[in-house]
Design a protein around this motif. Structure first.
Motif, PDB file in Angstrom:
ATOM      1  N   PHE A   1     -17.059  19.023   9.100  1.00 46.45           N
ATOM      2  CA  PHE A   1     -16.796  20.355   8.550  1.00 46.45           C
ATOM      3  C   PHE A   1     -15.354  20.459   8.048  1.00 46.45           C
ATOM      4  CE2 PHE A   1     -15.183  24.697   9.644  1.00 46.45           C
ATOM      5  CZ  PHE A   1     -15.808  25.376   8.605  1.00 46.45           C
ATOM      6  N   ILE A   2     -14.405  19.985   8.846  1.00 48.56           N
ATOM      7  CA  ILE A   2     -12.991  20.034   8.461  1.00 48.56           C
ATOM      8  C   ILE A   2     -12.747  19.201   7.209  1.00 48.56           C
ATOM      9  CG2 ILE A   2     -10.636  19.419   9.142  1.00 48.56           C
ATOM     10  CD1 ILE A   2     -11.706  21.883  10.535  1.00 48.56           C
ATOM     11  N   ARG A   3     -13.360  18.025   7.128  1.00 51.45           N
ATOM     12  CA  ARG A   3     -13.173  17.158   5.953  1.00 51.45           C
ATOM     13  C   ARG A   3     -13.688  17.834   4.688  1.00 51.45           C
ATOM     14  NH1 ARG A   3     -14.945  13.015   9.476  1.00 51.45           N
ATOM     15  NH2 ARG A   3     -17.006  13.031   8.481  1.00 51.45           N
ATOM     16  N   ILE A   4     -14.865  18.440   4.777  1.00 51.28           N
ATOM     17  CA  ILE A   4     -15.439  19.114   3.610  1.00 51.28           C
ATOM     18  C   ILE A   4     -14.568  20.288   3.180  1.00 51.28           C
ATOM     19  CG2 ILE A   4     -17.409  20.456   2.773  1.00 51.28           C
ATOM     20  CD1 ILE A   4     -19.190  18.774   4.598  1.00 51.28           C
ATOM     21  N   VAL A   5     -14.071  21.055   4.161  1.00 52.74           N
ATOM     22  CA  VAL A   5     -13.210  22.197   3.851  1.00 52.74           C
ATOM     23  C   VAL A   5     -11.929  21.728   3.160  1.00 52.74           C
ATOM     24  CG1 VAL A   5     -11.793  24.029   4.853  1.00 52.74           C
ATOM     25  CG2 VAL A   5     -14.125  23.694   5.652  1.00 52.74           C
ATOM     26  N   LEU A   6     -11.352  20.651   3.640  1.00 51.79           N
ATOM     27  CA  LEU A   6     -10.128  20.126   3.032  1.00 51.79           C
ATOM     28  C   LEU A   6     -10.368  19.675   1.594  1.00 51.79           C
ATOM     29  CD1 LEU A   6      -8.574  18.090   6.000  1.00 51.79           C
ATOM     30  CD2 LEU A   6      -7.769  20.258   5.049  1.00 51.79           C
ATOM     31  N   VAL A   7     -11.495  19.009   1.353  1.00 52.70           N
ATOM     32  CA  VAL A   7     -11.820  18.551  -0.008  1.00 52.70           C
ATOM     33  C   VAL A   7     -12.030  19.740  -0.941  1.00 52.70           C
ATOM     34  CG1 VAL A   7     -13.538  17.353  -1.422  1.00 52.70           C
ATOM     35  CG2 VAL A   7     -12.778  16.341   0.733  1.00 52.70           C
ATOM     36  N   LEU A   8     -12.791  20.739  -0.475  1.00 54.33           N
ATOM     37  CA  LEU A   8     -13.043  21.920  -1.297  1.00 54.33           C
ATOM     38  C   LEU A   8     -11.752  22.703  -1.554  1.00 54.33           C
ATOM     39  CD1 LEU A   8     -16.405  23.245   0.237  1.00 54.33           C
ATOM     40  CD2 LEU A   8     -16.080  22.174  -2.000  1.00 54.33           C
TER      41      LEU A   8
END
Length: 332
Positions: free
Chosen positions: A6-13
């Motif tokens: 979840f954190i990785r996806i949020v950072l990418v977005l």
């Protein structure tokens, strides 16, 4: 979905959103890189036009996407959204009434009074339509029926708005037509002083509903067994949705398909139904979609700017059509 994923996806977005935000500031009919750094026009273009426009794009995109998610959860209908269910149309009609009222009583010169009346009328229209749709959803469990009622309400309010436009003077008629095409470029930093606090409050309040929204994913009886007041939850969702749709429609006009396509795309790509994940994803993706649409509107021509509704419809409608043909969508 794991916490680390979840954190990785949020950072990418978030990174993608920052890139789009900077691009929206730099590119347009006038390329800022082509101007001399000492040119006073740079500050005027950046601060008076592009910065408010970029911030408004983020607010409009994320707000409408969040509204779509809340409405889809409330009605348990994957095709619910503020534009499809006629909420935006109701808001638009009340904005037309507010515009005529402001003109007739000559208070347009009082900035915040005039803007506040438009916003209040817009929120009221959105609230009324959402309440009607909720009442219909209690009478029938058919998703198709709810969607058809929403579409018919949109047509009714659209016809009433057309009648208001027909009897308006030339100046108001031009205002209605241009506003109805949707635009994030007409707001100013002063407008954002009114929009941003309302937006922030509504978004923060929506995060307090995460536990309740997760509970009603199964069914309302399960949520009630957990001690959740379902009727109060419905009212809270309606109020938050009305506030967000109303304030965005008042200043940007009706923007199509963001509210319906972004939550569907988020569920399709990230395979999670947890509302904490979905809310964050919808806020980020919605902002990215409208920023992208605004950049496209700017770059299509140096002579004119396309209405943002045109681009969001071209982006959003293929997503909805694609998902309509997927067997996983239950449209009974």
């Amino acid at each position: 979905m794991t916490h680390s994923k979840f954190i990785r996806i949020v950072l990418v977005l978030t990174l993608f959103l920052i890139v789009l935000f900077i691009a929206d500031l730099c590119f347009g009919s006038i390329n800022l890189f082509s101007l001399d750094r000492s040119d006073a026009m740079i500050e005027t273009i950046l601060m008076d036009i592009r910065l408010p426009k970029a911030i408004t794009s983020i607010i409009a995109g994320s707000g409408l996407a969040l509204c779509g998610l809340l409405m889809q959860s409330l009605f348990r209908n994957p095709l619910a959204g503020p534009y499809v269910l006629g909420v935006s149309s109701g808001s638009s009609l009340f904005v037309a009434f507010a515009t005529i009222l402001i003109t007739s009583v000559n208070i347009s010169g009082f900035y915040f009074m005039g803007k506040s009346i438009v916003a209040l009328f817009s929120i009221t229209g959105a609230f009324c339509v959402t309440l009607i749709i909720l009442m219909v959803s209690k009478k029938t469990k058919s998703n198709v029926t709810i969607l058809l009622v929403g579409l018919m309400l949109g047509q009714i309010f659209g016809a009433m708005q057309g009648l208001v436009e027909f009897v308006s003077n030339a100046e108001n008629l031009k205002t209605f037509i241009l506003w109805g095409m949707g635009s994030v470029g007409s707001t100013t930093l002063k407008d954002l002083g009114l929009i941003a606090p309302v937006y922030i409050i509504a978004v923060v309040l929506s995060f307090f509903l995460i536990k309740s929204l997760n509970a009603i994913l199964l069914n309302e009886q399960y949520a009630q067994n957990l001690g959740i007041n379902v009727n109060r939850l419905r009212l809270q969702i309606i109020i938050i949705t009305a506030i967000l749709v109303g304030i965005i429609t008042a200043f940007c006009g009706p923007i199509a398909f963001v509210g319906i396509s972004v939550p569907i795309a988020s569920r399709l790509f990230f395979k999670t139904s947890h509302h904490l994940h979905q809310m964050v994803f919808c806020l980020l993706i919605g902002a990215c979609v409208v920023l992208t649409a605004d950049i496209i509107c700017q770059l299509m021509s140096n002579q004119f700017v396309l209405p943002i509704n045109t681009v969001t419809t071209l982006i959003g409608s293929p997503v909805v059509i694609y998902l309509l043909f997927k067997s996983k969508l239950n449209m009974q």
